[in-house]
Write a protein that holds these residues in place. Structure first.
Motif, PDB file in Angstrom:
ATOM      1  N   GLU A 139       0.656  -1.156   0.066  1.00 44.99           N
ATOM      2  CA  GLU A 139       0.049   0.090   0.099  1.00 44.99           C
ATOM      3  C   GLU A 139       0.829   1.381   0.047  1.00 44.99           C
ATOM      4  OE1 GLU A 139      -3.127   0.423  -0.089  1.00 44.99           O
ATOM      5  OE2 GLU A 139      -3.581  -1.732  -0.350  1.00 44.99           O
ATOM      6  N   THR A 140       2.012   1.179   0.813  1.00 43.19           N
ATOM      7  CA  THR A 140       2.684   2.387   0.981  1.00 43.19           C
ATOM      8  C   THR A 140       3.780   2.694  -0.147  1.00 43.19           C
ATOM      9  OG1 THR A 140       3.955   1.408   2.694  1.00 43.19           O
ATOM     10  CG2 THR A 140       2.169   2.648   3.459  1.00 43.19           C
ATOM     11  N   GLU A 141       4.086   1.455  -0.511  1.00 44.41           N
ATOM     12  CA  GLU A 141       5.190   1.500  -1.491  1.00 44.41           C
ATOM     13  C   GLU A 141       4.652   0.773  -2.775  1.00 44.41           C
ATOM     14  OE1 GLU A 141       9.223   0.501   0.495  1.00 44.41           O
ATOM     15  OE2 GLU A 141       7.738  -0.354   1.821  1.00 44.41           O
ATOM     16  N   ALA A 142       4.151   1.883  -3.503  1.00 46.42           N
ATOM     17  CA  ALA A 142       3.698   1.219  -5.067  1.00 46.42           C
ATOM     18  C   ALA A 142       4.841   1.082  -6.006  1.00 46.42           C
ATOM     19  CB  ALA A 142       2.779   2.441  -5.441  1.00 46.42           C
ATOM     20  N   LEU A 143       4.619   0.054  -6.797  1.00 45.15           N
ATOM     21  CA  LEU A 143       5.504  -0.320  -7.836  1.00 45.15           C
ATOM     22  C   LEU A 143       4.941  -0.556  -9.033  1.00 45.15           C
ATOM     23  CD1 LEU A 143       7.604  -3.074  -5.844  1.00 45.15           C
ATOM     24  CD2 LEU A 143       8.258  -0.757  -6.157  1.00 45.15           C
ATOM     25  N   VAL A 144       5.620  -0.422 -10.269  1.00 45.03           N
ATOM     26  CA  VAL A 144       5.375  -0.681 -11.523  1.00 45.03           C
ATOM     27  C   VAL A 144       5.935  -1.794 -12.078  1.00 45.03           C
ATOM     28  CG1 VAL A 144       5.541   0.195 -14.014  1.00 45.03           C
ATOM     29  CG2 VAL A 144       5.434   2.012 -12.378  1.00 45.03           C
ATOM     30  N   PHE A 274      17.347   5.584   1.431  1.00 49.53           N
ATOM     31  CA  PHE A 274      16.003   6.151   1.630  1.00 49.53           C
ATOM     32  C   PHE A 274      15.383   6.551  -0.054  1.00 49.53           C
ATOM     33  CE2 PHE A 274      17.516   6.061   5.906  1.00 49.53           C
ATOM     34  CZ  PHE A 274      16.441   5.641   6.551  1.00 49.53           C
ATOM     35  N   PHE A 275      16.408   6.973  -0.741  1.00 51.34           N
ATOM     36  CA  PHE A 275      15.886   7.379  -2.318  1.00 51.34           C
ATOM     37  C   PHE A 275      16.203   6.403  -3.257  1.00 51.34           C
ATOM     38  CE2 PHE A 275      17.553  10.868   0.500  1.00 51.34           C
ATOM     39  CZ  PHE A 275      16.533  11.630   0.437  1.00 51.34           C
ATOM     40  N   GLU A 276      16.237   5.115  -2.699  1.00 54.50           N
ATOM     41  CA  GLU A 276      16.557   4.138  -3.590  1.00 54.50           C
ATOM     42  C   GLU A 276      15.211   3.299  -3.721  1.00 54.50           C
ATOM     43  OE1 GLU A 276      19.365   1.364  -2.365  1.00 54.50           O
ATOM     44  OE2 GLU A 276      20.775   2.991  -1.964  1.00 54.50           O
ATOM     45  N   SER A 277      14.644   2.798  -4.813  1.00 60.78           N
ATOM     46  CA  SER A 277      13.511   2.025  -4.970  1.00 60.78           C
ATOM     47  C   SER A 277      13.843   0.822  -5.627  1.00 60.78           C
ATOM     48  CB  SER A 277      12.546   2.738  -5.913  1.00 60.78           C
ATOM     49  OG  SER A 277      11.490   1.832  -6.260  1.00 60.78           O
ATOM     50  N   ALA A 288      17.181   3.880 -14.382  1.00 57.52           N
ATOM     51  CA  ALA A 288      17.351   4.137 -13.055  1.00 57.52           C
ATOM     52  C   ALA A 288      18.282   5.178 -12.644  1.00 57.52           C
ATOM     53  CB  ALA A 288      17.797   2.591 -12.510  1.00 57.52           C
ATOM     54  N   PHE A 289      19.349   5.402 -13.325  1.00 53.65           N
ATOM     55  CA  PHE A 289      20.324   6.162 -13.143  1.00 53.65           C
ATOM     56  C   PHE A 289      19.610   7.751 -13.220  1.00 53.65           C
ATOM     57  CE2 PHE A 289      23.224   9.545 -14.576  1.00 53.65           C
ATOM     58  CZ  PHE A 289      24.149   9.582 -13.543  1.00 53.65           C
ATOM     59  N   ASP A 464      31.251   2.063  -3.943  1.00 55.69           N
ATOM     60  CA  ASP A 464      29.538   1.989  -3.483  1.00 55.69           C
ATOM     61  C   ASP A 464      28.524   2.803  -4.216  1.00 55.69           C
ATOM     62  OD1 ASP A 464      30.476  -0.002  -1.821  1.00 55.69           O
ATOM     63  OD2 ASP A 464      29.930   0.964  -0.225  1.00 55.69           O
ATOM     64  N   LEU A 465      28.956   3.818  -4.967  1.00 53.15           N
ATOM     65  CA  LEU A 465      28.244   4.756  -5.409  1.00 53.15           C
ATOM     66  C   LEU A 465      27.163   4.315  -6.218  1.00 53.15           C
ATOM     67  CD1 LEU A 465      30.635   7.600  -6.403  1.00 53.15           C
ATOM     68  CD2 LEU A 465      29.147   7.546  -4.246  1.00 53.15           C
ATOM     69  N   GLY A 466      27.415   3.171  -7.181  1.00 54.99           N
ATOM     70  CA  GLY A 466      26.551   2.249  -7.910  1.00 54.99           C
ATOM     71  C   GLY A 466      25.501   1.879  -7.404  1.00 54.99           C
ATOM     72  N   TYR A 467      25.633   1.628  -6.017  1.00 55.92           N
ATOM     73  CA  TYR A 467      24.446   1.087  -5.322  1.00 55.92           C
ATOM     74  C   TYR A 467      23.424   2.184  -4.639  1.00 55.92           C
ATOM     75  CZ  TYR A 467      26.561  -3.704  -5.324  1.00 55.92           C
ATOM     76  OH  TYR A 467      27.175  -4.785  -6.096  1.00 55.92           O
ATOM     77  N   SER A 468      23.982   3.351  -4.546  1.00 59.86           N
ATOM     78  CA  SER A 468      23.098   4.302  -3.918  1.00 59.86           C
ATOM     79  C   SER A 468      22.825   5.634  -4.707  1.00 59.86           C
ATOM     80  CB  SER A 468      23.931   4.669  -2.605  1.00 59.86           C
ATOM     81  OG  SER A 468      25.146   5.376  -3.018  1.00 59.86           O
TER      82      SER A 468
END
Length: 505
Positions: A139-144, A274-277, A288-289, A464-468
């Motif tokens: 409900e709170t994390e909608a996905l396509v 917290f800004f990753e989906s 995604a980038f 680690d930048l590619g993961y965040s």
């Protein structure tokens, strides 16, 4: 005879004695006097008695009749012992107990206590039946893209979902009980040969040291075990998406599940997490980038756009181009309030509309948000309370905060706008910089399970930048994030992934 207490030493000293069925029934009635649904069933044969006690509202009555009462009536004999009772009952979860406190706690959780008269202890059979909802969409994390299934309030179902997602023999579930009045069943989840033992131990120690009377949800648990409870920024993330937890476990994170909670808690979770989906993984890397950059830019504008408007109109007219200055002057000609009051008023109205829309039923809430925003905005302009330009800026700021996948972080972003707007109203651009630097220093001091909160930006970890912050092509993500300090750092052979294969190979 002796009175069964929670003191194990005393029980061991009197283990050779037995308790009369009627006396045991009286003790249980005294302990559970406030439970109107306490029930007893006594089976008699050849002068020997077996007492079963339970709360009728918590047990599966068909299991009680079929697996317990029917088995006892069919196989009951005068010489029957508690060991023989355990052998004839077709129930997996059986345990022996002669401690009154333990018996009462188990009955409250949905167990049936079976006592054979003359035996030093009885059996606790778990035949509980709890109200559970079926698997549904998040409900709170909608996905396509990606799996849509979400966690439920049932701990066994949530464990089953994770087991199905991560079919790894090293996936560990550690049981912990918390609370002194209402017991909370908690499981720490991690992959043994990937997760850093210090992260696991931090979770284990902080949860074990808790002394609270009640834990309603993992969100409350996260507030209790995080380092800085005064900060507006969440230091541990909660999610209702099993695939987000599965991805986190395979990257070296540690998760926590709790009974009656539809969300899982996991960490370490630095600021950019917290800004990753989860959609960022299922999409192509360039899409995604772009979306990650869009979210970070939107948050930056959400925090600074309204304060910049207040600052420029109050102290820095010289930075406004002449054509725009004329339209700004015309827009604010009928507004009697200073820009800082005007901005705070509109921000407050927007937050009220958002909160009202969230609390109303779904269809009514959507209508309330759209119609209320249009009507109130137009009426405010016509009445001379605000300008058209500020309404556009406030709307853009609100949209920017809604791009955050995490509800808690989005709310934190909306909260910190208010002190920055006030600082801009008092000191202009200098006030914005002072407030912004204050929040940056605060973020630098925070940590998540002992890991730097601004990692991998500070300290800088390029791998680690590619993961965040960014999203690299999957074949270049052959190493797990260094921030999590995983034991097994390799996800797959990098050279093998780069090899180009022909169709016929």
């Amino acid at each position: 005879m002796f009175k069964w207490r929670s003191d194990r030493k005393q029980a061991e000293e009197h283990k050779s004695h037995s308790l009369n069925v009627d006396e045991l029934k009286k003790q249980l009635e005294e302990e559970l006097a406030s439970c109107s649904d306490i029930s007893f069933r006594t089976i008699k044969k050849d002068g020997k008695k077996i007492l079963t006690s339970f709360l009728s509202s918590l047990i599966d009555k068909s299991s009680l009749d079929e697996f317990i009462l029917q088995s006892l009536q069919t196989n009951f004999s005068k010489s029957m012992t508690v060991e023989e009772v355990a052998q004839i009952l077709p129930i997996a979860q059986l345990s022996a107990s002669n401690q009154l406190k333990e018996i009462v706690e188990s009955i409250i959780e949905g167990s049936v206590y079976i006592y054979v008269e003359g035996e030093p202890c009885g059996l606790l059979a778990n035949v509980s039946k709890t109200a559970e909802r079926s698997l549904e969409k998040a409900e709170t994390e909608a996905l396509v893209y990606g799996p849509k299934i979400s966690f439920t309030e049932s701990l066994p179902i949530n464990v089953n979902i994770l087991r199905s997602n991560v079919k790894d023999a090293n996936l560990c579930f550690e049981d912990i009980e918390v609370s002194t009045r209402v017991k909370a069943r908690i499981k720490i989840v991690y992959i043994k040969d990937i997760a850093d033992p210090s992260n696991v131990e931090t979770f284990r120690q902080r949860i074990s040291n808790l002394k609270v009377d009640y834990l309603p949800d993992t969100t409350v648990l996260g507030q209790l075990i995080e380092n800085n409870s005064w900060s507006v920024f969440p230091q541990l993330m909660t999610t209702e998406l099993p695939d987000r937890i599965s991805i986190g476990l395979l990257s070296g994170k540690v998760a926590v599940l709790m009974d009656r909670s539809p969300a899982a808690l996991y960490g370490p979770t630095p600021f950019f997490t917290f800004f990753e989906s989860t959609e960022d993984i299922y999409m192509r890397w360039n899409m995604a980038f772009f979306l990650r950059m869009l979210r970070l830019s939107a948050i930056f504008l959400s925090v600074l756009l309204t304060p910049a408007y207040v600052s420029v109109l109050t102290y820095h007219y010289e930075v406004i181009p002449s054509p725009l200055l004329v339209s700004l002057g015309q827009s604010r000609a009928n507004v009697p309030f200073p820009p800082v009051f005007e901005a705070l008023l509109l921000e407050f109205i927007i937050e009220m509309l958002r909160e009202a829309g969230a609390r109303l039923p779904t269809k009514v809430g959507q209508t309330m948000g759209i119609v209320g925003g249009i009507v109130i905005g137009q009426a405010a302009v016509d009445a001379g309370f605000t300008s058209n330009i500020l309404i556009i800026i406030i709307a853009l700021s609100a949209l920017g905060s809604f791009t955050t996948p995490s509800y808690l972080m989005g709310t934190a972003i909306r909260i910190i706008r208010f002190p920055i707007i006030i600082a801009a109203g008092f000191w202009g651009g200098i006030g914005i910089m002072v407030a912004f630097c204050f929040f940056m220093i605060h973020l630098l001091k925070l940590d998540s399970l002992g890991r730097p909160y601004l990692s991998p930006a500070y300290p800088l970890r390029i791998s680690d930048l590619g993961y965040s912050m960014f999203r690299y092509p999957l074949k270049y993500l052959s190493k797990r994030p260094v921030t999590n300090q995983p034991i097994d750092n390799d996800r797959f052979p990098f050279k093998k992934a780069k090899e180009k294969k022909d169709v016929d190979e």
